[in-house]
Design a protein around this motif. Structure first.
Motif, PDB file in Angstrom:
ATOM      1  N   LYS A  79       1.059  -0.984   0.038  1.00  0.00           N
ATOM      2  CA  LYS A  79      -0.086  -0.173   0.072  1.00  0.00           C
ATOM      3  C   LYS A  79       0.955   1.282  -0.019  1.00  0.00           C
ATOM      4  O   LYS A  79       0.523   2.142  -0.766  1.00  0.00           O
ATOM      5  N   GLN A  80       1.919   1.335   0.719  1.00  0.00           N
ATOM      6  CA  GLN A  80       2.664   2.424   0.856  1.00  0.00           C
ATOM      7  C   GLN A  80       3.589   2.613  -0.473  1.00  0.00           C
ATOM      8  O   GLN A  80       3.547   3.855  -0.911  1.00  0.00           O
ATOM      9  N   VAL A  81       3.916   1.623  -0.953  1.00  0.00           N
ATOM     10  CA  VAL A  81       4.812   1.621  -2.452  1.00  0.00           C
ATOM     11  C   VAL A  81       3.763   2.281  -3.405  1.00  0.00           C
ATOM     12  O   VAL A  81       4.019   3.054  -4.094  1.00  0.00           O
ATOM     13  N   LYS A  82       2.107   1.877  -3.320  1.00  0.00           N
ATOM     14  CA  LYS A  82       1.339   2.563  -4.302  1.00  0.00           C
ATOM     15  C   LYS A  82       1.308   3.814  -3.967  1.00  0.00           C
ATOM     16  O   LYS A  82       1.300   4.528  -4.968  1.00  0.00           O
ATOM     17  N   GLU A  83       0.967   4.232  -2.688  1.00  0.00           N
ATOM     18  CA  GLU A  83       0.915   5.710  -2.614  1.00  0.00           C
ATOM     19  C   GLU A  83       2.260   6.729  -2.825  1.00  0.00           C
ATOM     20  O   GLU A  83       1.997   7.613  -3.454  1.00  0.00           O
ATOM     21  N   VAL A  84       3.385   6.049  -2.546  1.00  0.00           N
ATOM     22  CA  VAL A  84       4.679   6.806  -3.093  1.00  0.00           C
ATOM     23  C   VAL A  84       4.670   6.778  -4.701  1.00  0.00           C
ATOM     24  O   VAL A  84       4.929   7.903  -5.182  1.00  0.00           O
ATOM     25  N   LYS A  85       4.264   5.868  -5.361  1.00  0.00           N
ATOM     26  CA  LYS A  85       4.333   6.000  -6.782  1.00  0.00           C
ATOM     27  C   LYS A  85       3.332   6.804  -7.347  1.00  0.00           C
ATOM     28  O   LYS A  85       3.817   7.417  -8.112  1.00  0.00           O
ATOM     29  N   LEU A  86       2.315   6.849  -6.680  1.00  0.00           N
ATOM     30  CA  LEU A  86       1.282   7.731  -7.226  1.00  0.00           C
ATOM     31  C   LEU A  86       1.817   9.367  -6.913  1.00  0.00           C
ATOM     32  O   LEU A  86       1.719  10.116  -7.815  1.00  0.00           O
ATOM     33  N   LYS A  87       2.468   9.827  -5.978  1.00  0.00           N
ATOM     34  CA  LYS A  87       3.068  10.664  -5.583  1.00  0.00           C
ATOM     35  C   LYS A  87       4.011  11.116  -6.762  1.00  0.00           C
ATOM     36  O   LYS A  87       3.965  12.250  -7.185  1.00  0.00           O
ATOM     37  N   ILE A  88       4.706  10.262  -6.978  1.00  0.00           N
ATOM     38  CA  ILE A  88       6.044  10.485  -8.056  1.00  0.00           C
ATOM     39  C   ILE A  88       5.450  10.616  -9.410  1.00  0.00           C
ATOM     40  O   ILE A  88       5.746  11.542 -10.188  1.00  0.00           O
ATOM     41  N   GLU A  89       4.157   9.982  -9.736  1.00  0.00           N
ATOM     42  CA  GLU A  89       3.523  10.199 -11.042  1.00  0.00           C
ATOM     43  C   GLU A  89       3.146  11.339 -11.372  1.00  0.00           C
ATOM     44  O   GLU A  89       2.880  11.854 -12.207  1.00  0.00           O
ATOM     45  N   ARG A  90       2.176  11.770 -10.211  1.00  0.00           N
ATOM     46  CA  ARG A  90       1.623  13.107 -10.232  1.00  0.00           C
ATOM     47  C   ARG A  90       2.810  14.099 -10.515  1.00  0.00           C
ATOM     48  O   ARG A  90       2.626  15.116 -11.270  1.00  0.00           O
ATOM     49  N   ALA A  91       3.807  14.380  -9.708  1.00  0.00           N
ATOM     50  CA  ALA A  91       4.911  15.239  -9.909  1.00  0.00           C
ATOM     51  C   ALA A  91       5.573  14.938 -11.307  1.00  0.00           C
ATOM     52  O   ALA A  91       5.720  16.083 -12.009  1.00  0.00           O
ATOM     53  N   LEU A  92       5.737  13.994 -11.976  1.00  0.00           N
ATOM     54  CA  LEU A  92       6.318  13.588 -12.970  1.00  0.00           C
ATOM     55  C   LEU A  92       5.566  14.043 -14.254  1.00  0.00           C
ATOM     56  O   LEU A  92       5.985  14.650 -15.172  1.00  0.00           O
ATOM     57  N   CYS A  93       4.127  13.759 -14.249  1.00  0.00           N
ATOM     58  CA  CYS A  93       3.184  14.362 -15.207  1.00  0.00           C
ATOM     59  C   CYS A  93       3.587  15.703 -15.464  1.00  0.00           C
ATOM     60  O   CYS A  93       3.645  16.275 -16.619  1.00  0.00           O
TER      61      CYS A  93
END
Length: 173
Positions: free
Chosen positions: A18-32
């Motif tokens: 769950k934590q990995v998914k949350e961090v990945k989502l933050k990274i994706e939002r910033a990267l976009c």
């Protein structure tokens, strides 16, 4: 220690997933938001163990490849890749470190014990057509994901092999 206990030890638990998914989502939002500003970057690709779902519990490192067109020169690839890394580190409240493979890339340490390798590479469709050593990484992810899709059990085997190799300091980029 029996094999079941080792599998449990090396496999991420529900909370870690769950934590990995949350961090990945933050990274994706910033990267976009950030990648849109760079006209030379075609796309980005999550690679590495998280992308293939083969990571060992407690090893919290993302690998993201910034994919550039083959027509771009290596200087532009390096410059824009590092600049993107600088902006991503700020957006994620992390710290950028300069690291080298065949060319420089960003290692971003994040405040939540995660790290992120942000690596520029060239778009290739065939591993024989690489320009830099890291260009084959997105192809490797596709290859492993297809193998896992055909035989999901190999995820456990991959984790066990990684742990075995790590035990003897034989695993890691």
């Amino acid at each position: 220690m029996n094999i079941k206990k080792i599998v449990e030890k090396v496999s991420p638990n529900t909370q870690e997933k769950k934590q990995v998914k949350e961090v990945k989502l933050k990274i994706e939002r910033a990267l976009c938001k950030i990648v849109k500003k760079y006209t030379l970057i075609d796309r980005y690709v999550f690679a590495g163990s998280f992308a293939k779902n083969t990571w060992i519990a407690g090893h919290n490192e993302f690998d993201v490849f910034l994919v550039f067109s083959k027509k771009e020169n290596i200087i532009q690839l390096e410059k824009q890749g590092l600049d993107c890394g600088k902006k991503l580190a700020v957006a994620l409240k992390g710290k950028q470190h300069l690291v080298y493979a065949s060319h420089p890339y960003s290692l971003i340490t994040l405040p939540n014990r995660f790290s992120l390798d942000l690596v520029p590479c060239y778009a290739v469709n065939n591993s024989e057509k690489i320009i830099s050593a890291v260009d084959r990484s997105p192809l490797h992810v596709d290859f492993v994901k297809k193998a896992i899709h055909k035989n999901p059990q190999i995820v456990v085997e991959i984790r066990l092999l990684k742990q075995f190799l790590k035990r003897f300091d034989l695993y890691g980029a």
